[in-house]
Design a protein around this motif. Structure first.
Motif, PDB file in Angstrom:
ATOM      1  N   TYR A 141       0.908  -1.296  -0.069  1.00 51.03           N
ATOM      2  CA  TYR A 141       0.063   0.045  -0.164  1.00 51.03           C
ATOM      3  C   TYR A 141       0.914   1.124  -0.063  1.00 51.03           C
ATOM      4  O   TYR A 141       1.922   1.031   0.716  1.00 51.03           O
ATOM      5  CB  TYR A 141      -0.765  -0.063   1.220  1.00 51.03           C
ATOM      6  N   LEU A 145       1.305   5.052   1.285  1.00 47.55           N
ATOM      7  CA  LEU A 145       0.701   6.128   2.285  1.00 47.55           C
ATOM      8  C   LEU A 145       1.460   7.330   2.095  1.00 47.55           C
ATOM      9  O   LEU A 145       2.722   7.366   2.516  1.00 47.55           O
ATOM     10  CB  LEU A 145       1.102   5.389   3.586  1.00 47.55           C
ATOM     11  N   VAL A 169       4.013   0.710   2.347  1.00 47.07           N
ATOM     12  CA  VAL A 169       3.663  -0.307   3.438  1.00 47.07           C
ATOM     13  C   VAL A 169       3.614  -1.809   2.631  1.00 47.07           C
ATOM     14  O   VAL A 169       2.618  -1.839   1.848  1.00 47.07           O
ATOM     15  CB  VAL A 169       2.255   0.131   4.156  1.00 47.07           C
ATOM     16  N   ALA A 198       2.104  -5.243   2.784  1.00 47.46           N
ATOM     17  CA  ALA A 198       1.095  -6.016   3.652  1.00 47.46           C
ATOM     18  C   ALA A 198       1.273  -7.348   3.604  1.00 47.46           C
ATOM     19  O   ALA A 198       0.931  -8.285   4.437  1.00 47.46           O
ATOM     20  CB  ALA A 198      -0.395  -5.273   3.297  1.00 47.46           C
ATOM     21  N   PRO A 203      -1.865 -11.893  14.271  1.00 49.63           N
ATOM     22  CA  PRO A 203      -2.030 -10.568  15.009  1.00 49.63           C
ATOM     23  C   PRO A 203      -2.622  -9.523  14.041  1.00 49.63           C
ATOM     24  O   PRO A 203      -2.560  -9.506  12.840  1.00 49.63           O
ATOM     25  CB  PRO A 203      -0.813 -10.178  15.543  1.00 49.63           C
ATOM     26  N   SER A 204      -3.018  -8.443  14.761  1.00 48.79           N
ATOM     27  CA  SER A 204      -3.668  -7.290  14.067  1.00 48.79           C
ATOM     28  C   SER A 204      -2.593  -6.604  12.906  1.00 48.79           C
ATOM     29  O   SER A 204      -1.223  -6.415  13.335  1.00 48.79           O
ATOM     30  CB  SER A 204      -3.940  -6.174  15.022  1.00 48.79           C
ATOM     31  N   SER A 247      -1.288  -8.248  10.498  1.00 46.47           N
ATOM     32  CA  SER A 247      -0.557  -9.317   9.698  1.00 46.47           C
ATOM     33  C   SER A 247      -0.882  -9.601   8.382  1.00 46.47           C
ATOM     34  O   SER A 247      -0.085 -10.170   7.705  1.00 46.47           O
ATOM     35  CB  SER A 247      -0.587 -10.531  10.710  1.00 46.47           C
ATOM     36  N   GLY A 248      -1.676  -8.959   7.943  1.00 45.65           N
ATOM     37  CA  GLY A 248      -2.262  -8.916   6.593  1.00 45.65           C
ATOM     38  C   GLY A 248      -3.554 -10.019   6.303  1.00 45.65           C
ATOM     39  O   GLY A 248      -3.581 -10.099   5.035  1.00 45.65           O
ATOM     40  N   LYS A 249      -4.044 -10.257   7.190  1.00 44.82           N
ATOM     41  CA  LYS A 249      -5.366 -11.098   6.836  1.00 44.82           C
ATOM     42  C   LYS A 249      -6.174 -10.519   5.931  1.00 44.82           C
ATOM     43  O   LYS A 249      -6.879 -11.031   5.103  1.00 44.82           O
ATOM     44  CB  LYS A 249      -6.204 -11.540   8.329  1.00 44.82           C
ATOM     45  N   THR A 307      -6.005  -8.225   4.016  1.00 44.60           N
ATOM     46  CA  THR A 307      -5.441  -7.809   2.494  1.00 44.60           C
ATOM     47  C   THR A 307      -5.371  -9.191   1.825  1.00 44.60           C
ATOM     48  O   THR A 307      -6.022  -9.115   0.698  1.00 44.60           O
ATOM     49  CB  THR A 307      -3.971  -7.479   2.753  1.00 44.60           C
TER      50      THR A 307
HETATM   51  N1  LIG Z   1      -5.671   0.870   2.503  1.00 41.77           N
HETATM   52  C1  LIG Z   1      -4.442   0.898   3.268  1.00 41.77           C
HETATM   53  N2  LIG Z   1      -3.727   1.671   3.171  1.00 41.77           N
HETATM   54  C2  LIG Z   1      -2.388   1.842   3.751  1.00 41.77           C
HETATM   55  N3  LIG Z   1      -1.928   0.804   4.533  1.00 41.77           N
HETATM   56  C3  LIG Z   1      -2.773  -0.337   4.647  1.00 41.77           C
HETATM   57  C4  LIG Z   1      -4.202  -0.255   3.798  1.00 41.77           C
HETATM   58  N4  LIG Z   1      -4.786  -1.468   4.485  1.00 41.77           N
HETATM   59  C5  LIG Z   1      -3.887  -2.120   5.331  1.00 41.77           C
HETATM   60  N5  LIG Z   1      -2.929  -1.493   5.280  1.00 41.77           N
HETATM   61  C6  LIG Z   1      -1.538  -1.980   6.185  1.00 41.77           C
HETATM   62  O1  LIG Z   1      -1.253  -3.215   5.692  1.00 41.77           O
HETATM   63  C7  LIG Z   1      -0.936  -4.171   6.754  1.00 41.77           C
HETATM   64  C8  LIG Z   1      -1.877  -5.242   6.802  1.00 41.77           C
HETATM   65  O2  LIG Z   1      -3.199  -4.853   7.152  1.00 41.77           O
HETATM   66  P1  LIG Z   1      -4.419  -5.858   7.132  1.00 41.77           P
HETATM   67  O3  LIG Z   1      -5.643  -4.799   7.453  1.00 41.77           O
HETATM   68  O4  LIG Z   1      -4.480  -6.793   6.013  1.00 41.77           O
HETATM   69  O5  LIG Z   1      -3.862  -6.523   8.698  1.00 41.77           O
HETATM   70  P2  LIG Z   1      -5.053  -7.524   9.338  1.00 41.77           P
HETATM   71  O6  LIG Z   1      -4.400  -8.798   9.805  1.00 41.77           O
HETATM   72  O7  LIG Z   1      -6.315  -7.870   8.621  1.00 41.77           O
HETATM   73  O8  LIG Z   1      -5.390  -6.693  10.467  1.00 41.77           O
HETATM   74  P3  LIG Z   1      -6.549  -6.664  11.509  1.00 41.77           P
HETATM   75  O9  LIG Z   1      -6.726  -8.041  12.238  1.00 41.77           O
HETATM   76  O10 LIG Z   1      -6.412  -5.487  12.590  1.00 41.77           O
HETATM   77  O11 LIG Z   1      -7.890  -6.597  10.701  1.00 41.77           O
HETATM   78  C9  LIG Z   1      -0.815  -3.270   8.020  1.00 41.77           C
HETATM   79  O12 LIG Z   1       0.481  -2.765   8.393  1.00 41.77           O
HETATM   80  C10 LIG Z   1      -1.994  -1.968   7.536  1.00 41.77           C
HETATM   81  O13 LIG Z   1      -1.424  -1.019   8.396  1.00 41.77           O
END
Ligand SMILES: Nc1ncnc2c1ncn2[C@@H]1O[C@H](COP(=O)(O)OP(=O)(O)OP(=O)(O)O)[C@@H](O)[C@H]1O
Length: 227
Positions: free
Chosen positions: A11, A13, A18, A20, A39-40, A42-44, A46
């Motif tokens: 992504y 920013l 970043v 993902a 964990p939060s 971690s990319g789930k 995405t």
């Molecule tokens: N639209 C976006 N723009 C910029 N960075 C993003 C975007 N979406 C996700 N990220 C970043 O990509 C990484 C993976 O995010 P993702 O939402 O896939 O994780 P997750 O495991 O689903 O987290 P959670 O459990 O909190 O939902 C993180 O560092 C997040 O900050």
């Protein structure tokens, strides 16, 4: 059923990038119920968005039953409608529609006749125990009931794959257990493949297998659940 290799997603920013997903591989077999854990951050989400054909802007390749994932919006939308179902944390029912209309909606999109729509939507709502709530709008249903409607909606067109994003996270433990059992029973009965992002140890423990993501990569370490 599903295979994906070297999936990478960045992504942007502002001037920063970043990462993902840093190159993930996997295979999901027909009828399997797989928990996507980690964990939060971690990319789930995405990875779910990519496997759910909602995000086509990634590197790497993915196949469903041997067919490459579409890269164009129109083709992805068509395949998504016919072959995929979705369950979300906050149910995402259409508020102005009744439970019956919400469940019938995927059948309308797939151009089923009115008669078949009625049959299938009623049958599906009965399978999730809501045969007496056909005409209720979401606002009159509890969270657990709304999620049951959402599961009926996700399965009514007999999709090959259901993508679920934290399906139990907004529910009390009793409703969460009901939802887990319904997903498991119907998934096995209908031969549906599930990929479920979850933080919920009860949900994860009912799945056939876990894929653990850490910092955008698949980890082989066992998860230590705190609950
Ligand atoms: N639209 C976006 N723009 C910029 N960075 C993003 C975007 N979406 C996700 N990220 C970043 O990509 C990484 C993976 O995010 P993702 O939402 O896939 O994780 P997750 O495991 O689903 O987290 P959670 O459990 O909190 O939902 C993180 O560092 C997040 O900050």
């Amino acid at each position: 059923m599903l295979s994906f290799s070297d999936i990478k997603k960045d992504y942007r920013l502002g001037s920063q990038t970043v990462q993902a997903l840093g190159g993930v591989n996997g295979e999901i077999h027909p009828g399997e119920m797989v928990a996507l854990c980690g964990p939060s951050g971690s990319g789930k989400s995405t990875l779910l968005n990519i496997l759910g054909m909602l995000d086509m802007n990634y590197q790497g390749s993915a196949f469903i039953d041997g067919t490459p994932f579409p890269r164009k919006v129109k083709e992805a939308t068509a395949l998504r409608r016919s072959s995929l179902g979705f369950v979300f944390q906050r149910f995402n029912l259409i508020p102005v529609m009744t439970a019956f209309e919400n469940v019938a909606y995927p059948l309308t999109l797939n151009k089923f006749s009115t008669k078949v729509k009625k049959e299938k939507a009623e049958q599906m709502l009965a399978k999730v125990g809501l045969e007496d709530f056909l005409q209720y709008r979401p606002e009159r249903l509890s969270g657990g009931q709304q999620q049951r409607v959402a599961i009926a909606r996700a399965l009514v067109h007999q999709p090959r794959l259901v993508i679920a994003d934290e399906p139990t996270a907004s529910l009390d433990s009793h409703s969460a257990n009901t939802i887990i059992q319904i997903m498991k029973t119907l998934g096995h009965e209908m031969g549906t493949t599930f990929v479920i992002a979850t933080h919920d140890p009860r949900m994860a423990s009912q799945c056939d297998r876990h894929i653990n993501l850490v910092d955008g990569l698949i980890s082989t370490e066992e998860i230590q659940w705190n609950a």
